[in-house]
Design an enzyme around this catalytic site. Structure first.
Site, mmCIF file in Angstrom:
data_model
loop_
_atom_site.group_PDB
_atom_site.id
_atom_site.type_symbol
_atom_site.label_atom_id
_atom_site.label_comp_id
_atom_site.label_asym_id
_atom_site.label_seq_id
_atom_site.Cartn_x
_atom_site.Cartn_y
_atom_site.Cartn_z
ATOM 1 N N HIS A 38 26.418 10.457 2.701
ATOM 2 C CA HIS A 38 25.525 9.480 3.351
ATOM 3 C C HIS A 38 25.149 8.237 2.528
ATOM 4 O O HIS A 38 24.392 7.394 3.012
ATOM 5 C CB HIS A 38 24.258 10.162 3.890
ATOM 6 C CG HIS A 38 23.357 10.725 2.840
ATOM 7 N ND1 HIS A 38 23.288 12.062 2.569
ATOM 8 C CD2 HIS A 38 22.479 10.145 1.999
ATOM 9 C CE1 HIS A 38 22.410 12.286 1.606
ATOM 10 N NE2 HIS A 38 21.903 11.125 1.242
ATOM 11 N N HIS A 58 17.534 17.392 -3.765
ATOM 12 C CA HIS A 58 18.477 16.502 -3.079
ATOM 13 C C HIS A 58 19.319 15.796 -4.134
ATOM 14 O O HIS A 58 18.790 15.053 -4.953
ATOM 15 C CB HIS A 58 17.694 15.495 -2.243
ATOM 16 C CG HIS A 58 18.552 14.620 -1.387
ATOM 17 N ND1 HIS A 58 19.173 15.076 -0.247
ATOM 18 C CD2 HIS A 58 18.919 13.324 -1.507
ATOM 19 C CE1 HIS A 58 19.862 14.097 0.305
ATOM 20 N NE2 HIS A 58 19.733 13.026 -0.450
ATOM 21 N N ASP A 118 22.321 13.268 -4.351
ATOM 22 C CA ASP A 118 23.262 12.392 -3.665
ATOM 23 C C ASP A 118 24.621 12.546 -4.337
ATOM 24 O O ASP A 118 24.739 12.374 -5.554
ATOM 25 C CB ASP A 118 22.772 10.943 -3.719
ATOM 26 C CG ASP A 118 21.582 10.741 -2.779
ATOM 27 O OD1 ASP A 118 21.630 11.275 -1.662
ATOM 28 O OD2 ASP A 118 20.609 10.074 -3.176
ATOM 29 N N ASP A 137 18.230 13.238 4.525
ATOM 30 C CA ASP A 137 18.251 11.838 4.074
ATOM 31 C C ASP A 137 19.233 10.963 4.833
ATOM 32 O O ASP A 137 19.398 9.798 4.510
ATOM 33 C CB ASP A 137 18.599 11.831 2.567
ATOM 34 C CG ASP A 137 18.402 10.464 1.937
ATOM 35 O OD1 ASP A 137 17.536 9.718 2.424
ATOM 36 O OD2 ASP A 137 19.116 10.134 0.977
#
Ligand SMILES: [Zn+2]
Length: 1079
Positions: free
Chosen positions: A611, A290, A292, A402
């Site tokens: 997000h 993951h 970001d 997430d």
């Protein structure tokens, strides 16, 4: 009979008659405590396994030589640029900084003769920050994390020749999780320096490394299996026997220890063959990373994180053929393609080999509360098109592990974008109610479904621990339907992905399941698609969940970073206008449809919906970046509108009746009064993108907006529909003259500003916690004064003090009402905001009763409770709303419109719009400064209906005045811009919204002329509509979001002057896309 046994019957036993010695039972807690000691640092480190991990460690000159070049300021130069500079000598122990700077190291190593024949020789680099190893000729090879994690790079065999070899390390002065000052989410420390602690050549002892993982996993089994299971006792016994067998310095003892470990792990844990048993697995391990796209670091650092993380995964795949790795976010692949073509080609090859799996189908892992419906669509359009173009395949699984809550329309949009599955796990963070399912069918507002799986290990960054595998069963909530689950493992958030340790641990976990049992059997080598294929086969047995997946945490993200949210709303509106006008101009004018510009605008807006960006949970740097990104979007929009129309936007006060047109980006007729130069009032009334202006007085309309002051400080604003009483900035009465009804309950006050203490449990920018409601304080205002008295509008102004540093200036206006148009009270506020951990809201008590309120969501309306009956109701004490929130009872209601806000609450009869927060982490200055916010109170007869939907859109898209570009022309010449082009005719259901008009995605490439229309039912009922257009239409088809044809639509035979037309029918809350192929 046979011989006789004089000693009695039965066989003779050799079992000793007397006990030879006392034997004790294991004292469980003591033997368990011994477990970690075997490889713990500290007093036994030189006597335990740690003492044998490496056969040799070589550092310093002449074997390791270091040079450095410092990139200027916060630049992140390319390899070519960096190595073109002079490097200066440096050494281990030197420090580099400050935060966010980049330093390039030239490393020259000579592997000494005594380690050249070793099985595994690595280079270890640790500077407690992120780094990337580059080959001498500029290939990115291996990412480094620092701080003891991922510090090794396996040296190529060619380096073991006794000669000197050169490579580079690109050092980034930030950690995996940014540079928080003393806390993960604290604002970054601007002045952090990093010391190079290690630059070593290391000959690893593979047996010691293997034994370390063996004992790690067996030790976990000894601690985590239930004590009433024989498997737990066996693990403890095996582990202790290994410790007893180990002799420091004796390599043979390592082999003996590993042999004992096999009693518990089986014989195959040193290779992927461990997975080749034919026993049925239940847990499917999938590597994931993951990243970001921005968070505690800026976008530009993410670009490097992608290269670092994915290089490592390609390396690991070569050593671990069982590794299947899924990664989302088309944007990150695009960055890689542009900036690191070598790594991108490696990824492409691994995709082809079936180990690297692009997933998600979206441009980024976006927020799904705040973006508009069309934005959600474009996330898929741009994502799926990228994946298809670059990897020959679209994604089947929408992947948002997430993101902070999930819009009720997502299943419909997924299905329309070719995806049938959805993965998340964030709801495991709910801090009030536990979500009851692991695997289920998730059903949208319109009834569309996708299979949703929430990995029961409750993480998307699992460390592949024994416990993660165990929890994949023990926390599985859908065992009645299907016992399988995904285990999503790999370092994440800041990037990273699986490590070799993760893969080694999983091999042993599988070994345990096949050898001793009890642990759910984990399998590797399957993809996420394989996993869902299996579920799909039993899809009709899965339980269902209808409507939104509301996230019971992070409710502050509807409000934090207000300016960024405002930019998102404005950019979405700008894109609607640009696409509409560019479509018309490309068909009727001579404009070449500016596809490239529009793509760039969309990609920019979609990126900012990431997000942590749009929700407001990133550091300050990210918002400086997003400000620049939006600025460019708005500039491009302006440029396209100008080129398409040959007009440019002007302030109304600079325009004249002759030279100006009003631009309407909405698909229905509009009517507004505008004030032009010399205070001349004009009516802009009619349909089409551009509407001619006419003088107000000539039309016979009588504007009736009046202002009276019945007593000092009390004002009454009135038009033919509403009568508003304002005292000290508060609306004490709002009387609906048509419905003969008072809207504000007796003795209560609307437009009341309130302020709350806002100190959530931890996640400041993210959360507003339920207890903030207990700290409500009303703000009192100074005296109200007259602001303007004009024929078409009257208004009053009030100043409200928040603190010595902060205040609000509020203008409450009432415009002249037009016949057939529902009137509303408009409020414009300018807030000067410099608070700390306070939350500003504005309240509207209304005389309406209902146990449910309605909120606009993407392509529809979501209903939520206005009470706290159950903990599920109460958990929704703050919810997300788009352009309106509405509280209606039978035959009457009140809508609150807004132009840039998303946070709302309705409790009982109190409606409350959230305005501004002031969190200090991770951005210490979030939301400080000046904010312009508009909202409106719209009373209406009947329940929630199209009036609210349309007014919400109009409130966000006021008519704009455009004037001619060329000097010297008196009349606006491009008359083709006026009049309707494509529209829903008057017989269509008023609930239908023609939301998007654009050209076909492939028009350029295929040399076609297609117009795409996106139409949705906004209110939740079967809706019939009729499309009409002035264009000559050859063929009409219903298509999905990706513009694949679903069915041909019959074009009506009915001949009309203004072109082809067709009927259609939408199901409640259906989103439909039609493709009109023009002649
Ligand atoms: Zn994230």
């Amino acid at each position: 009979m046979g011989g006789e046994d004089h000693c009695g019957s039965g066989p003779r036993s050799g079992y000793p008659i007397r006990a030879p010695k006392p034997v004790s039972q294991y004292i469980s807690q003591i033997y368990k405590s011994r477990v970690g000691q075997f490889y713990a640092k500290g007093q036994y480190a030189e006597q335990n396994l740690l003492s044998m991990m490496n056969d040799a460690v070589i550092y310093g000159e002449p074997h390791v030589k270091l040079w450095v070049w410092h990139a200027p300021e916060q630049s992140r130069p390319s390899f070519e640029h960096a190595v073109s500079h002079e490097f200066e000598k440096t050494k281990v122990g030197a420090s580099f900084g400050p935060s966010w700077t980049t330093h390039w190291f030239k490393v020259q190593i000579t592997v000494p003769d005594n380690v050249r024949d070793k099985e595994l020789v690595e280079f270890h680099w640790d500077a407690n920050n992120e780094g990337l190893i580059w080959s001498e000729d500029g290939k990115p090879l291996q990412g480094l994390t620092g701080g003891g994690e991922r510090v090794e790079w396996v040296l190529p065999k060619s380096f073991l020749d006794g000669k000197e070899h050169t490579f580079y390390v690109e050092m980034a002065c930030n950690g995996m999780f940014g540079i928080g000052q003393g806390d993960l989410i604290a604002a970054p420390d601007p002045n952090r320096y990093y010391t190079v602690e290690r630059a070593n050549i290391v000959a690893v002892n593979p047996d010691a490394r293997g034994l370390h993982i063996d004992t790690w996993i067996i030790g976990d089994a000894a601690k985590e299996f239930p004590s009433d299971s024989p498997e737990q006792h066996q693990a403890l016994e095996v582990y202790n026997r290994i410790i007893d067998t180990f002799e420091p310095g004796n390599k043979d003892s390592l082999k003996a220890c590993r042999k004992i470990a096999q009693e518990y792990l089986g014989p195959n844990v040193d290779s992927h063959k461990v997975y080749e048993s034919d026993k049925k697995p239940l847990v499917f391990g999938i590597g994931h990373c993951h990243i970001d796209s921005c968070w505690l670091w800026p976008f530009d650092e993410t670009k490097r994180k992608v290269a670092r993380s994915w290089s490592n995964q390609c390396n690991l795949m070569e050593k671990y053929p069982e590794l299947n790795f899924a990664c989302s976010q088309a944007q990150q692949y695009k960055w890689l393609k542009e900036l690191y073509p070598y790594v991108f080609e490696r990824v492409k090859q691994k995709v082809k080999d079936g180990q690297f799996h692009p997933i998600g189908g979206s441009w980024v892992e976006h927020d799904t509360n705040l973006p508009s419906g069309e934005s959600l669509v474009r996330q898929f359009v741009y994502g799926q098109r990228f994946f298809e173009e670059n990897f020959g395949k679209r994604c089947q699984t929408f992947w948002l592990p997430d993101t902070f809550g999930y819009s009720s329309q997502l299943p419909q949009l997924c299905r329309l974008a070719g995806m049938t599955r959805f993965l998340t796990q964030k709801l495991s963070w709910n801090n009030i109610n536990k979500f009851p399912h692991t695997t289920f069918n998730w059903v949208a507002l319109d009834g569309s479904q996708v299979i949703c799986h929430m990995p029961p290990a409750e993480t998307y960054t699992a460390e592949a621990h024994f416990g993660d595998v165990k929890r994949s069963m023990s926390q599985h909530k859908s065992l009645d339907q299907d016992p399988t689950s995904l285990l999503v493992f790999g370092k994440g958030d800041g990037g990273g992905g699986p490590t070799w340790q993760h893969l080694e641990k999983l091999r042993r976990a599988r070994g345990i399941s096949d050898t001793v049992g009890l642990l759910p059997r984990v399998h590797m080598g399957n993809s996420v698609d394989d996993f869902f294929d299996n579920l799909e086969a039993k899809g009709d047995k899965l339980v269902t969940w209808y409507g939104e997946l509301y996230f019971e945490l992070h409710r502050g993200t509807y409000t934090t970073q207000s300016n960024n949210k405002r930019n998102n709303r404005r950019a979405e509106d700008a894109l609607r206008a640009v696409e509409l006008l560019a479509t018309i101009a490309s068909i009727e004018g001579d404009l070449k449809y500016p596809k490239k510009d529009i793509d760039e605008m969309w990609e920019a807006v979609l990126l900012c919906q990431f997000h942590d960006c749009l929700p407001g949970s990133s550091i300050e740097m990210c918002y400086h970046d997003s400000d620049k990104i939006y600025k460019k979007v708005f500039e491009t929009a302006e440029k396209i509108l100008r080129e398409a129309s040959r007009l440019h936007e002007v302030a109304a006060k600079e325009a004249t009746m002759e030279t100006a047109l009003a631009f309407n980006s909405l698909p229905w007729p509009r009517m507004e009064i505008v004030e032009l130069a010399d205070k001349e009032l004009a009516v802009a009334g009619g349909s089409g993108p551009f509407i001619k202006l006419r003088p107000l007085c000539s039309t016979g309309e009588k504007p009736v907006a009046k202002l009276e002051q019945p007593s000092p400080g009390v004002f009454v604003l009135q038009n033919s529909q509403l009568k508003v009483k304002v005292e000290d900035g508060l609306i004490t009465s709002l009387y609906d003259l048509q419905a003969h009804r008072e809207v504000i309950p007796k003795g209560q006050k609307a437009n009341q500003y309130v302020i709350f203490d806002d100190k959530p449990l931890y996640w400041q920018a993210w959360d507003v916690e339920v207890f903030h409601l207990d700290t409500r304080k009303e703000l009192s205002s100074s005296e109200t004064k007259v602001h303007e008295i004009k024929k078409h509008r009257v208004s009053v102004i009030t100043r409200t003090k928040i603190s010595d540093k902060s205040h609000i200036e509020t203008v409450i206006s009432l415009s002249a009402s037009s016949p057939g148009e529902q009137s509303y009270v408009e409020v414009s506020s300018k807030v000067e905001w410099h608070e700390t951990m306070k939350f500003l809201k504005v309240e509207f008590p209304v005389d309406v009763r209902n146990t449910e309120a309605s909120y606009e969501t993407q392509f529809g309306v979501v209903r939520r409770p206005t009470h706290y009956n159950t903990s599920w109701d109460m958990a929704k004490f703050e919810v997300c709303s788009h352009r309106f929130a509405d509280l209606s009872e039978h035959d009457y209601g009140v809508s609150i419109l807004n132009d840039c806000k998303y946070g709302f609450a309705t409790t009982g009869n109190l409606m409350r719009l959230s305005l501004l927060r002031s969190s200090k982490a991770p951005d210490a200055h979030a939301d400080m400064g000046t904010h312009d916010i508009r909202w409106a109170i719209l009373p209406h007869q009947g329940g929630l209906g199209h009036v609210t939907v349309r007014k919400g859109l109009e409130f966000n898209n006021p008519l704009k005045i455009f004037a001619k570009v060329e000097e010297g022309e008196r009349e606006v010449k491009n008359l083709w811009l006026q009049g309707r082009k494509v529209w829903l005719d008057e017989t269509s259901s008023s609930a239908l919204v023609l939301d998007t008009v654009k050209r076909g995605e492939d028009d350029d490439e295929k040399k076609e002329k297609n117009v795409i229309l996106r139409i949705y039912d906004s209110l939740g009922g079967m809706a019939r509509g009729k499309v009409r257009t002035v264009w000559k239409v050859k063929r009409v088809s219903k298509v999905n979001l990706l513009e694949d044809e679903l069915e041909e639509v019959e074009v009506s035979e009915e001949k009309e002057e203004d072109g082809g037309l067709f009927w259609f029918e939408l199901k409640p809350f259906e989103v439909a896309t039609f493709k009109l192929t023009l002649a």
